[in-house]
Enzyme design. Structure first.
Site, PDB file in Angstrom:
ATOM      1  N   HIS A  34      41.946  48.530 -28.350  1.00 61.96           N
ATOM      2  CA  HIS A  34      41.360  47.641 -28.880  1.00 61.96           C
ATOM      3  C   HIS A  34      41.272  47.913 -30.609  1.00 61.96           C
ATOM      4  O   HIS A  34      42.038  48.691 -30.791  1.00 61.96           O
ATOM      5  CB  HIS A  34      39.668  47.828 -29.026  1.00 61.96           C
ATOM      6  CG  HIS A  34      39.084  49.590 -28.675  1.00 61.96           C
ATOM      7  ND1 HIS A  34      38.984  49.507 -30.488  1.00 61.96           N
ATOM      8  CD2 HIS A  34      38.842  50.658 -28.031  1.00 61.96           C
ATOM      9  CE1 HIS A  34      38.986  50.960 -30.456  1.00 61.96           C
ATOM     10  NE2 HIS A  34      38.157  51.502 -29.096  1.00 61.96           N
ATOM     11  N   GLY A  36      39.851  48.507 -32.850  1.00 63.95           N
ATOM     12  CA  GLY A  36      39.866  50.658 -32.920  1.00 63.95           C
ATOM     13  C   GLY A  36      41.682  51.143 -33.763  1.00 63.95           C
ATOM     14  O   GLY A  36      41.908  51.434 -34.813  1.00 63.95           O
ATOM     15  N   HIS A  37      41.914  50.874 -32.867  1.00 59.28           N
ATOM     16  CA  HIS A  37      43.140  51.338 -32.404  1.00 59.28           C
ATOM     17  C   HIS A  37      44.454  51.233 -33.734  1.00 59.28           C
ATOM     18  O   HIS A  37      44.760  51.738 -34.500  1.00 59.28           O
ATOM     19  CB  HIS A  37      43.948  51.489 -31.561  1.00 59.28           C
ATOM     20  CG  HIS A  37      42.536  52.342 -30.386  1.00 59.28           C
ATOM     21  ND1 HIS A  37      42.517  51.836 -29.276  1.00 59.28           N
ATOM     22  CD2 HIS A  37      42.578  53.538 -29.825  1.00 59.28           C
ATOM     23  CE1 HIS A  37      41.376  53.054 -28.302  1.00 59.28           C
ATOM     24  NE2 HIS A  37      42.110  53.865 -28.805  1.00 59.28           N
TER      25      HIS A  37
END
Ligand code: PAF
Length: 280
Positions: A34, A36-37
């Site tokens: 997502h 965040g990654h």
């Protein structure tokens, strides 16, 4: 983006790049990527010459077999996201490439393994230690980037690197949140519509909890969190603690002089979510 399944082949390329003086940034993941990654990839790209991401759902860190079975797997979408984000290399191994033999090593993370995630997920951090040590040993990155949603994991990995005398610098990156404040997590896709709405209460109660503990103390903040969770049909509290931000020592009194972080784990339906908020 180059995709490797075998660490031996990747090691050859890495050693060539290192000979040319290029620095390596590493983002270990379990996939179901997502934003965040992707923010970790972006930070790595800014700080190093070559960014390597790994996708490996590490069986050794799951203390619950159903969680492992249901862990989301979205390899095609992951590859597309990494490609678009400008990741240089993806390492996507089979189990045998990471664990040619059963890993029986036992790490000692001391106090860190006895509280919060360590207490509720026995063996979890040992499994994290096993896989991260293998990945860092193969890739030998200059820097490795971890999300701060897994606050305790960052401290465990720093301890691992110190214990093993590895040269990789561990960089903790900020939590990315959805528009309603819910921390981004691969597990969020497993929430149904009702559970997803209920999960939005987590960041809200954490923010208010921090205000309460500063004004009235930690015991009052705990009462408040318990009272909110009790009103949400599918939510069950596993822990809520306020800790020293550096050692994770559990605090009973808040002092503005001490850097503190509040941490929570809740089940929303069957999905276990964690979050943390810096207090000061
Ligand atoms: O945070 C994760 O996704 C995992 O614990 C990690 C660091 C990739 C190790 O499997």
């Amino acid at each position: 983006m180059l995709v490797f399944n075998k660490i031996k082949e990747l090691e050859e390329l890495i050693s060539l790049e290192k000979q040319k003086g290029r620095t390596i940034g590493f983002v270990p993941t379990m996939g179901a990527l997502h934003l965040g990654h992707i923010s970790l990839i972006e930070t790595s790209k800014k700080q190093t010459d070559i960014t390597i991401c790994s996708i490996f759902v590490n069986p050794n860190q799951f203390n619950n077999s159903s969680d492992l079975l249901h862990y989301p797997r979205t390899p095609e979408n992951d590859i597309k996201l990494l490609d678009e984000a400008g990741c240089t290399i993806l390492y996507m191994p089979e189990i045998k490439d990471v664990y040619p033999e059963k890993d029986v090593r036992v790490f000692n993370f001391g106090f860190l393994d006895s509280i919060l995630e360590g207490a509720h997920r026995p063996g979890h951090f040992n499994g994290v230690g096993q896989v991260v040590s293998i990945l860092l040993d193969g890739i030998k990155p200059n820097k490795a980037f971890f999300g701060s949603k897994d606050y305790q994991q960052v401290l465990v990995v720093k301890s691992l690197v110190k214990q093993l005398g590895l040269l990789t610098e561990i960089i903790a990156c900020p939590i990315l949140r959805e528009s309603d404040g819910l921390a981004m997590s691969s597990r969020n896709v497993r929430l149904n519509e009702q559970e997803r709405l209920e999960a939005a209460a987590i960041p809200e109660m954490m923010k208010l909890g921090n205000q309460i503990l500063k004004l009235y103390g930690i015991a009052e903040a705990k009462k408040y969190i318990l009272s909110v969770v009790a009103t949400i049909p599918n939510m069950k509290l596993e822990y809520y603690e306020v800790c020293d931000a550096e050692t994770l020592g559990i605090l009973t009194e808040f002092s503005p002089k001490q850097k503190a972080v509040s941490l929570i784990a809740v089940f929303v339906g069957n999905i276990r979510l964690i979050d943390n908020w810096m207090v000061n």
